[in-house]
Design a protein around this motif. Structure first.
Motif, PDB file in Angstrom:
ATOM      1  N   MET A   1      27.155  19.379   5.621  1.00 24.33           N
ATOM      2  CA  MET A   1      27.879  19.141   6.837  1.00 24.33           C
ATOM      3  C   MET A   1      26.974  19.429   8.019  1.00 24.33           C
ATOM      4  N   LYS A   2      27.025  18.531   8.980  1.00 24.42           N
ATOM      5  CA  LYS A   2      26.206  18.723  10.157  1.00 24.42           C
ATOM      6  C   LYS A   2      26.851  19.732  11.092  1.00 24.42           C
ATOM      7  N   HIS A   3      26.000  20.383  11.886  1.00 22.85           N
ATOM      8  CA  HIS A   3      26.438  21.486  12.734  1.00 22.85           C
ATOM      9  C   HIS A   3      26.849  21.002  14.115  1.00 22.85           C
ATOM     10  N   ASN A   4      28.093  21.225  14.448  1.00 21.97           N
ATOM     11  CA  ASN A   4      28.640  20.967  15.778  1.00 21.97           C
ATOM     12  C   ASN A   4      29.960  21.690  15.785  1.00 21.97           C
ATOM     13  N   HIS A   5      30.096  22.720  16.633  1.00 25.11           N
ATOM     14  CA  HIS A   5      31.296  23.559  16.545  1.00 25.11           C
ATOM     15  C   HIS A   5      32.571  22.807  16.893  1.00 25.11           C
ATOM     16  N   ALA A   6      32.482  21.739  17.686  1.00 24.11           N
ATOM     17  CA  ALA A   6      33.691  20.991  18.025  1.00 24.11           C
ATOM     18  C   ALA A   6      34.058  20.015  16.915  1.00 24.11           C
ATOM     19  N   GLN A   7      33.050  19.415  16.282  1.00 18.83           N
ATOM     20  CA  GLN A   7      33.268  18.434  15.228  1.00 18.83           C
ATOM     21  C   GLN A   7      32.470  18.804  13.988  1.00 18.83           C
ATOM     22  N   ILE A   8      33.036  18.464  12.836  1.00 19.70           N
ATOM     23  CA  ILE A   8      32.369  18.682  11.556  1.00 19.70           C
ATOM     24  C   ILE A   8      32.209  17.318  10.889  1.00 19.70           C
ATOM     25  N   THR A   9      30.975  16.912  10.605  1.00 17.37           N
ATOM     26  CA  THR A   9      30.739  15.646   9.922  1.00 17.37           C
ATOM     27  C   THR A   9      30.973  15.848   8.426  1.00 17.37           C
ATOM     28  N   LEU A  10      31.908  15.069   7.881  1.00 15.36           N
ATOM     29  CA  LEU A  10      32.260  15.189   6.470  1.00 15.36           C
ATOM     30  C   LEU A  10      31.573  14.149   5.593  1.00 15.36           C
ATOM     31  N   GLY A  11      31.065  13.092   6.186  1.00 15.99           N
ATOM     32  CA  GLY A  11      30.423  12.052   5.396  1.00 15.99           C
ATOM     33  C   GLY A  11      30.146  10.832   6.240  1.00 15.99           C
ATOM     34  N   ARG A  12      29.832   9.723   5.547  1.00 16.56           N
ATOM     35  CA  ARG A  12      29.560   8.482   6.265  1.00 16.56           C
ATOM     36  C   ARG A  12      29.901   7.285   5.384  1.00 16.56           C
ATOM     37  N   ILE A  13      30.062   6.158   6.039  1.00 16.09           N
ATOM     38  CA  ILE A  13      30.363   4.909   5.339  1.00 16.09           C
ATOM     39  C   ILE A  13      29.039   4.239   5.015  1.00 16.09           C
ATOM     40  N   VAL A  14      28.821   3.975   3.720  1.00 19.24           N
ATOM     41  CA  VAL A  14      27.510   3.494   3.279  1.00 19.24           C
ATOM     42  C   VAL A  14      27.511   2.072   2.737  1.00 19.24           C
ATOM     43  N   GLY A  15      28.690   1.476   2.555  1.00 20.48           N
ATOM     44  CA  GLY A  15      28.707   0.112   2.030  1.00 20.48           C
ATOM     45  C   GLY A  15      30.126  -0.413   1.939  1.00 20.48           C
ATOM     46  N   VAL A  16      30.238  -1.654   1.492  1.00 22.23           N
ATOM     47  CA  VAL A  16      31.560  -2.246   1.296  1.00 22.23           C
ATOM     48  C   VAL A  16      31.867  -2.296  -0.193  1.00 22.23           C
ATOM     49  N   HIS A  17      33.155  -2.400  -0.513  1.00 23.33           N
ATOM     50  CA  HIS A  17      33.606  -2.430  -1.900  1.00 23.33           C
ATOM     51  C   HIS A  17      34.650  -3.539  -2.023  1.00 23.33           C
ATOM     52  N   GLY A  18      34.289  -4.624  -2.673  1.00 25.34           N
ATOM     53  CA  GLY A  18      35.238  -5.721  -2.857  1.00 25.34           C
ATOM     54  C   GLY A  18      35.424  -6.541  -1.593  1.00 25.34           C
ATOM     55  N   ILE A  19      36.520  -7.317  -1.564  1.00 24.93           N
ATOM     56  CA  ILE A  19      36.734  -8.263  -0.464  1.00 24.93           C
ATOM     57  C   ILE A  19      37.935  -7.928   0.402  1.00 24.93           C
ATOM     58  N   ARG A  20      38.645  -6.832   0.100  1.00 23.03           N
ATOM     59  CA  ARG A  20      39.885  -6.517   0.822  1.00 23.03           C
ATOM     60  C   ARG A  20      39.735  -5.400   1.856  1.00 23.03           C
ATOM     61  N   GLY A  21      38.521  -5.153   2.330  1.00 22.81           N
ATOM     62  CA  GLY A  21      38.335  -4.183   3.402  1.00 22.81           C
ATOM     63  C   GLY A  21      37.986  -2.777   2.943  1.00 22.81           C
ATOM     64  N   TRP A  22      37.797  -2.584   1.637  1.00 20.76           N
ATOM     65  CA  TRP A  22      37.428  -1.258   1.139  1.00 20.76           C
ATOM     66  C   TRP A  22      35.953  -0.982   1.428  1.00 20.76           C
ATOM     67  N   VAL A  23      35.643   0.301   1.615  1.00 20.83           N
ATOM     68  CA  VAL A  23      34.267   0.724   1.868  1.00 20.83           C
ATOM     69  C   VAL A  23      33.884   1.853   0.910  1.00 20.83           C
ATOM     70  N   LYS A  24      32.575   2.012   0.722  1.00 23.03           N
ATOM     71  CA  LYS A  24      32.045   3.134  -0.061  1.00 23.03           C
ATOM     72  C   LYS A  24      31.697   4.266   0.893  1.00 23.03           C
ATOM     73  N   LEU A  25      32.047   5.486   0.497  1.00 24.93           N
ATOM     74  CA  LEU A  25      31.773   6.665   1.312  1.00 24.93           C
ATOM     75  C   LEU A  25      30.729   7.544   0.649  1.00 24.93           C
ATOM     76  N   HIS A  26      29.865   8.131   1.467  1.00 23.82           N
ATOM     77  CA  HIS A  26      29.051   9.265   1.024  1.00 23.82           C
ATOM     78  C   HIS A  26      29.767  10.496   1.574  1.00 23.82           C
ATOM     79  N   SER A  27      30.141  11.413   0.688  1.00 23.52           N
ATOM     80  CA  SER A  27      30.873  12.608   1.112  1.00 23.52           C
ATOM     81  C   SER A  27      29.980  13.831   1.063  1.00 23.52           C
ATOM     82  N   ASP A  28      29.999  14.612   2.160  1.00 18.12           N
ATOM     83  CA  ASP A  28      29.291  15.893   2.199  1.00 18.12           C
ATOM     84  C   ASP A  28      30.201  17.038   1.774  1.00 18.12           C
TER      85      ASP A  28
END
Length: 182
Positions: A1-28
């Motif tokens: 998790m990245k350091h920022n006392h107001a916000q905590i980064t939990l992950g990021r979107i790294v790609g798409v999954h299928g054709i219906r709007g799903w995405v792949k997440l990288h989770s921290d």
């Protein structure tokens, strides 16, 4: 998790999954599927622009985590989400028990041993198979060095004083990483 006392980064979107709007997440998060326990994220683009993104649903998919966000219903829309960092407000995190810490809260703390010697400050934390490890940056005479201390509460880590921004440890200043106390 990245350091920022107001916000905590939990992950990021790294790609798409299928054709219906799903995405792949990288989770921290640990466990990584814990990111799906949050319903609203602050989505931040690499240029710093941010907006609210609402999680509709998500699941583990093999070794990945896939998610669907409200109003992103096809592959083209989902492509627009790739590269976004997903953060939450600090107050959205569950409370911790005594002597439990969020990594983000430890970053930047001054590390002081039982002899009241300042060892440096917590620069980062990483996982090993056995336990997490604190990376302490020491800066004597403008030479930056690293000290690695296992993040084991009750053995190497005594306590954290967040008001004073101090992490109290049981670690000798002359213990090197190659030759800890025998």
């Amino acid at each position: 998790m990245k350091h920022n006392h107001a916000q905590i980064t939990l992950g990021r979107i790294v790609g798409v999954h299928g054709i219906r709007g799903w995405v792949k997440l990288h989770s921290d998060c640990r466990p990584r599927e814990a990111i799906l326990g949050y319903r609203e994220f602050i989505a931040t683009r690499p240029n710093g622009d941010s907006f609210t993104l609402k999680l509709n649903t998500g699941r583990e998919q093999g070794k990945s985590i896939v998610a669907h966000f409200t109003n992103y219903n096809d592959r083209d829309a989902a492509m627009q989400l790739i590269g976004l960092n997903l953060s939450i407000k600090r107050e959205q995190l569950p409370a911790t028990a005594a002597n439990e810490f969020y990594w983000t809260d430890l970053i930047g703390l001054t590390v002081v041993n039982r002899q009241q010697q300042i060892l440096g400050s917590v620069a980062e934390i990483f996982e090993t198979g056995a336990n997490d490890v604190l990376v302490i940056k020491t800066g004597a005479d403008k030479k930056i060095a690293e000290l690695l201390i296992p993040l084991v509460v009750g053995i190497y880590v005594d306590s954290a004083d967040f008001d004073k921004q101090i992490l109290h440890v049981d670690w000798e200043s002359d213990w090197s990483n190659d030759n800890p106390a025998q």
